[in-house]
Design a protein around this motif. Structure first.
Motif, PDB file in Angstrom:
ATOM      1  N   VAL A  26       0.841  -1.201   0.000  1.00  0.00           N
ATOM      2  CA  VAL A  26       0.000   0.000   0.000  1.00  0.00           C
ATOM      3  C   VAL A  26       0.875   1.250   0.000  1.00  0.00           C
ATOM      4  O   VAL A  26       0.645   2.198  -0.758  1.00  0.00           O
ATOM      5  CB  VAL A  26      -0.953   0.004   1.221  1.00  0.00           C
ATOM      6  N   ALA A  27       1.899   1.254   0.842  1.00  0.00           N
ATOM      7  CA  ALA A  27       2.821   2.387   0.898  1.00  0.00           C
ATOM      8  C   ALA A  27       3.576   2.531  -0.419  1.00  0.00           C
ATOM      9  O   ALA A  27       3.745   3.654  -0.928  1.00  0.00           O
ATOM     10  CB  ALA A  27       3.804   2.210   2.052  1.00  0.00           C
ATOM     11  N   ARG A  28       4.009   1.409  -0.989  1.00  0.00           N
ATOM     12  CA  ARG A  28       4.748   1.465  -2.264  1.00  0.00           C
ATOM     13  C   ARG A  28       3.889   2.083  -3.357  1.00  0.00           C
ATOM     14  O   ARG A  28       4.380   2.849  -4.195  1.00  0.00           O
ATOM     15  CB  ARG A  28       5.204   0.057  -2.672  1.00  0.00           C
ATOM     16  N   GLU A  29       2.592   1.784  -3.357  1.00  0.00           N
ATOM     17  CA  GLU A  29       1.685   2.353  -4.359  1.00  0.00           C
ATOM     18  C   GLU A  29       1.599   3.879  -4.223  1.00  0.00           C
ATOM     19  O   GLU A  29       1.565   4.599  -5.229  1.00  0.00           O
ATOM     20  CB  GLU A  29       0.290   1.737  -4.207  1.00  0.00           C
ATOM     21  N   VAL A  30       1.550   4.352  -2.995  1.00  0.00           N
ATOM     22  CA  VAL A  30       1.488   5.798  -2.773  1.00  0.00           C
ATOM     23  C   VAL A  30       2.742   6.465  -3.320  1.00  0.00           C
ATOM     24  O   VAL A  30       2.666   7.458  -4.066  1.00  0.00           O
ATOM     25  CB  VAL A  30       1.323   6.121  -1.272  1.00  0.00           C
ATOM     26  N   PHE A  31       3.901   5.938  -2.968  1.00  0.00           N
ATOM     27  CA  PHE A  31       5.154   6.551  -3.413  1.00  0.00           C
ATOM     28  C   PHE A  31       5.295   6.502  -4.925  1.00  0.00           C
ATOM     29  O   PHE A  31       5.772   7.456  -5.549  1.00  0.00           O
ATOM     30  CB  PHE A  31       6.348   5.873  -2.737  1.00  0.00           C
ATOM     31  N   GLN A  32       4.841   5.412  -5.544  1.00  0.00           N
ATOM     32  CA  GLN A  32       4.911   5.303  -7.004  1.00  0.00           C
ATOM     33  C   GLN A  32       3.968   6.300  -7.668  1.00  0.00           C
ATOM     34  O   GLN A  32       4.313   6.931  -8.685  1.00  0.00           O
ATOM     35  CB  GLN A  32       4.559   3.876  -7.451  1.00  0.00           C
ATOM     36  N   GLU A  33       2.774   6.471  -7.094  1.00  0.00           N
ATOM     37  CA  GLU A  33       1.816   7.413  -7.673  1.00  0.00           C
ATOM     38  C   GLU A  33       2.349   8.845  -7.624  1.00  0.00           C
ATOM     39  O   GLU A  33       2.172   9.622  -8.574  1.00  0.00           O
ATOM     40  CB  GLU A  33       0.474   7.322  -6.936  1.00  0.00           C
ATOM     41  N   VAL A  34       3.022   9.195  -6.528  1.00  0.00           N
ATOM     42  CA  VAL A  34       3.605  10.536  -6.424  1.00  0.00           C
ATOM     43  C   VAL A  34       4.741  10.695  -7.432  1.00  0.00           C
ATOM     44  O   VAL A  34       4.849  11.727  -8.112  1.00  0.00           O
ATOM     45  CB  VAL A  34       4.097  10.809  -4.982  1.00  0.00           C
ATOM     46  N   ASP A  35       5.590   9.681  -7.554  1.00  0.00           N
ATOM     47  CA  ASP A  35       6.664   9.716  -8.561  1.00  0.00           C
ATOM     48  C   ASP A  35       6.087   9.932  -9.968  1.00  0.00           C
ATOM     49  O   ASP A  35       6.594  10.757 -10.751  1.00  0.00           O
ATOM     50  CB  ASP A  35       7.459   8.408  -8.540  1.00  0.00           C
ATOM     51  N   ASP A  36       5.028   9.187 -10.276  1.00  0.00           N
ATOM     52  CA  ASP A  36       4.417   9.287 -11.607  1.00  0.00           C
ATOM     53  C   ASP A  36       3.818  10.674 -11.831  1.00  0.00           C
ATOM     54  O   ASP A  36       3.953  11.252 -12.916  1.00  0.00           O
ATOM     55  CB  ASP A  36       3.327   8.220 -11.769  1.00  0.00           C
ATOM     56  N   ALA A  37       3.183  11.225 -10.799  1.00  0.00           N
ATOM     57  CA  ALA A  37       2.541  12.537 -10.928  1.00  0.00           C
ATOM     58  C   ALA A  37       3.568  13.633 -11.169  1.00  0.00           C
ATOM     59  O   ALA A  37       3.333  14.569 -11.941  1.00  0.00           O
ATOM     60  CB  ALA A  37       1.727  12.848  -9.673  1.00  0.00           C
ATOM     61  N   LEU A  38       4.721  13.503 -10.511  1.00  0.00           N
ATOM     62  CA  LEU A  38       5.752  14.540 -10.605  1.00  0.00           C
ATOM     63  C   LEU A  38       6.745  14.305 -11.732  1.00  0.00           C
ATOM     64  O   LEU A  38       7.509  15.211 -12.082  1.00  0.00           O
ATOM     65  CB  LEU A  38       6.510  14.641  -9.273  1.00  0.00           C
ATOM     66  N   GLY A  39       6.765  13.092 -12.248  1.00  0.00           N
ATOM     67  CA  GLY A  39       7.740  12.773 -13.288  1.00  0.00           C
ATOM     68  C   GLY A  39       9.165  12.796 -12.769  1.00  0.00           C
ATOM     69  O   GLY A  39      10.095  13.157 -13.507  1.00  0.00           O
ATOM     70  N   GLN A  40       9.354  12.418 -11.508  1.00  0.00           N
ATOM     71  CA  GLN A  40      10.698  12.357 -10.937  1.00  0.00           C
ATOM     72  C   GLN A  40      10.791  11.177  -9.975  1.00  0.00           C
ATOM     73  O   GLN A  40       9.770  10.641  -9.522  1.00  0.00           O
ATOM     74  CB  GLN A  40      11.057  13.655 -10.212  1.00  0.00           C
ATOM     75  N   HIS A  41      12.014  10.801  -9.646  1.00  0.00           N
ATOM     76  CA  HIS A  41      12.229   9.696  -8.713  1.00  0.00           C
ATOM     77  C   HIS A  41      12.316  10.261  -7.298  1.00  0.00           C
ATOM     78  O   HIS A  41      13.365  10.197  -6.646  1.00  0.00           O
ATOM     79  CB  HIS A  41      13.499   8.926  -9.089  1.00  0.00           C
ATOM     80  N   LEU A  42      11.206  10.809  -6.819  1.00  0.00           N
ATOM     81  CA  LEU A  42      11.201  11.429  -5.496  1.00  0.00           C
ATOM     82  C   LEU A  42      11.438  10.399  -4.399  1.00  0.00           C
ATOM     83  O   LEU A  42      12.167  10.674  -3.438  1.00  0.00           O
ATOM     84  CB  LEU A  42       9.876  12.156  -5.256  1.00  0.00           C
ATOM     85  N   PHE A  43      10.841   9.216  -4.545  1.00  0.00           N
ATOM     86  CA  PHE A  43      11.006   8.213  -3.488  1.00  0.00           C
ATOM     87  C   PHE A  43      12.470   7.776  -3.365  1.00  0.00           C
ATOM     88  O   PHE A  43      12.966   7.560  -2.261  1.00  0.00           O
ATOM     89  CB  PHE A  43      10.105   6.998  -3.751  1.00  0.00           C
ATOM     90  N   LYS A  44      13.171   7.680  -4.485  1.00  0.00           N
ATOM     91  CA  LYS A  44      14.601   7.355  -4.448  1.00  0.00           C
ATOM     92  C   LYS A  44      15.359   8.441  -3.676  1.00  0.00           C
ATOM     93  O   LYS A  44      16.246   8.149  -2.875  1.00  0.00           O
ATOM     94  CB  LYS A  44      15.154   7.220  -5.868  1.00  0.00           C
ATOM     95  N   LEU A  45      14.992   9.686  -3.911  1.00  0.00           N
ATOM     96  CA  LEU A  45      15.620  10.794  -3.186  1.00  0.00           C
ATOM     97  C   LEU A  45      15.291  10.725  -1.688  1.00  0.00           C
ATOM     98  O   LEU A  45      16.149  10.980  -0.842  1.00  0.00           O
ATOM     99  CB  LEU A  45      15.142  12.124  -3.770  1.00  0.00           C
ATOM    100  N   MET A  46      14.053  10.366  -1.372  1.00  0.00           N
ATOM    101  CA  MET A  46      13.646  10.243   0.030  1.00  0.00           C
ATOM    102  C   MET A  46      14.439   9.167   0.757  1.00  0.00           C
ATOM    103  O   MET A  46      14.848   9.350   1.908  1.00  0.00           O
ATOM    104  CB  MET A  46      12.150   9.917   0.115  1.00  0.00           C
ATOM    105  N   THR A  47      14.670   8.062   0.087  1.00  0.00           N
ATOM    106  CA  THR A  47      15.302   6.925   0.757  1.00  0.00           C
ATOM    107  C   THR A  47      16.829   6.945   0.697  1.00  0.00           C
ATOM    108  O   THR A  47      17.489   6.434   1.591  1.00  0.00           O
ATOM    109  CB  THR A  47      14.799   5.604   0.153  1.00  0.00           C
ATOM    110  N   GLU A  48      17.387   7.575  -0.363  1.00  0.00           N
ATOM    111  CA  GLU A  48      18.834   7.523  -0.560  1.00  0.00           C
ATOM    112  C   GLU A  48      19.530   8.878  -0.459  1.00  0.00           C
ATOM    113  O   GLU A  48      20.751   8.941  -0.339  1.00  0.00           O
ATOM    114  CB  GLU A  48      19.149   6.903  -1.927  1.00  0.00           C
ATOM    115  N   GLY A  49      18.749   9.957  -0.533  1.00  0.00           N
ATOM    116  CA  GLY A  49      19.359  11.284  -0.515  1.00  0.00           C
ATOM    117  C   GLY A  49      19.884  11.664  -1.895  1.00  0.00           C
ATOM    118  O   GLY A  49      19.473  11.098  -2.901  1.00  0.00           O
ATOM    119  N   PRO A  50      20.810  12.645  -1.964  1.00  0.00           N
ATOM    120  CA  PRO A  50      21.486  13.328  -0.859  1.00  0.00           C
ATOM    121  C   PRO A  50      20.569  14.270  -0.060  1.00  0.00           C
ATOM    122  O   PRO A  50      19.577  14.765  -0.594  1.00  0.00           O
ATOM    123  CB  PRO A  50      22.597  14.128  -1.554  1.00  0.00           C
TER     124      PRO A  50
END
Length: 311
Positions: A26-50
């Motif tokens: 369920v959480a993964r779906e939320v993060f993927q939907e936000v990534d898709d909406a923004l056209g960026q890898h925001l979740f990767k940035l959240m988890t890995e930085g910088p």
């Protein structure tokens, strides 16, 4: 009675959402939907930085919202609960008001993410770097903070931005005025003034260009009535009408976050339990404002399971 509350900027950190996503589809779906909406890898940035990139306002705002909504969705879908049955109000601190509106169904997740991305970009662009500043006043009530801000202004902008709790107020404005205020705190009976590591002076009149941008964006955005009323930052009162919601979100860009008053108003309206999603910032503020209230922070799967037992 219970209120669901959502944190604002400053609650971001590298690694946010990682454990939740590993534990819940369920959480993964939320993060993927936000990534898709923004056209960026925001979740990767959240988890890995910088960390420096995550702290950028245009990234921090949608990231904090995504983390909060993911936490709530896990509670709802895996715990089998409905927000409308478990909470009588929602509220959020600054950008958290968007999270609250999304949680209560007034905006869909993609719309919320796009609005917050734009909000972050517009707030950053409103004032050239180095011209504005913010400071936390510790051991200050609203009256002392206002007197200090007025004395330090000297023709520049210096105003109360966040009334967080009885002992913490944040001021915002021109850098020179904020620095003068920090130097003058003792004269006003305030324990300490601390310059905040922010990139722009939020919630003050210098943000008017960002407010104009949000007025344009919100006019075109799909906003409906929330399933429960949302406490508006600038009113410290509940609203449900979509036109009101749009107007208050525009005002919020330059206006004061009346968080202490919002907490007290909800408590006086009968709310005894406050549940914060996706952060550990607001629950302590709630306890300082309304010591007789219960306040819980929900970040992890263990937190979600503990809260479900209390429902």
């Amino acid at each position: 009675m219970r209120a669901f509350i959502f944190p604002g900027q400053g609650s971001q950190s590298v690694g946010m959402g990682k454990a939740l996503a590993e534990a819940s589809p369920v959480a993964r779906e939320v993060f993927q939907e936000v990534d898709d909406a923004l056209g960026q890898h925001l979740f990767k940035l959240m988890t890995e930085g910088p960390a420096d990139d995550l702290t950028l306002t245009e990234n921090a705002q949608p990231a904090i919202m995504a983390n909060a909504i993911a936490t709530l969705r896990v509670l709802e879908q895996e715990g089998g609960v409905r927000l409308s049955e478990k909470a009588v109000f929602v509220a959020g601190h600054s950008l958290g008001e968007y999270s609250a509106l999304c949680a209560a169904g007034a905006m869909d997740l993609a719309t919320t993410a796009k609005l917050l991305k734009l909000r972050g970009q517009a707030m950053q662009a409103a004032v050239p770097v180095g011209e504005g500043a913010m400071a936390a006043l510790l051991g200050a009530d609203i009256e002392a903070a206002q007197k200090l801000a007025d004395a330090a202004a000297e023709g520049e902008i210096c105003t109360v931005a966040n009334d967080n709790d009885p002992g913490q107020v944040v001021i915002s404005g021109h850098k020179g005025a904020i620095e003068r205020a920090v130097a003058m705190v003792k004269d006003f009976g305030i324990k300490r003034g601390v310059l905040l590591p922010v990139s722009a002076p939020f919630h003050c009149p210098l943000m008017q260009p960002a407010a104009d941008a949000m007025k344009h964006a919100l006019a075109d955005a799909a906003v409906g009535a929330p399933v429960v009323p949302v406490y508006a930052n600038v009113l410290a009162a509940p609203i449900s009408n979509p036109m009101d919601i749009r107007a208050r979100l525009v005002e919020q860009v330059t206006g004061r976050v009346r968080w202490r008053e919002s907490v007290l108003a909800m408590f006086d309206a009968g709310v005894s339990d406050f549940v914060e999603f996706g952060g550990k910032v607001l629950a302590p503020m709630v306890k300082r404002s309304a010591p007789d209230a219960n306040a819980t922070s929900v970040v992890s799967m263990d937190d979600i399971e503990a809260v479900l037992k209390g429902f």
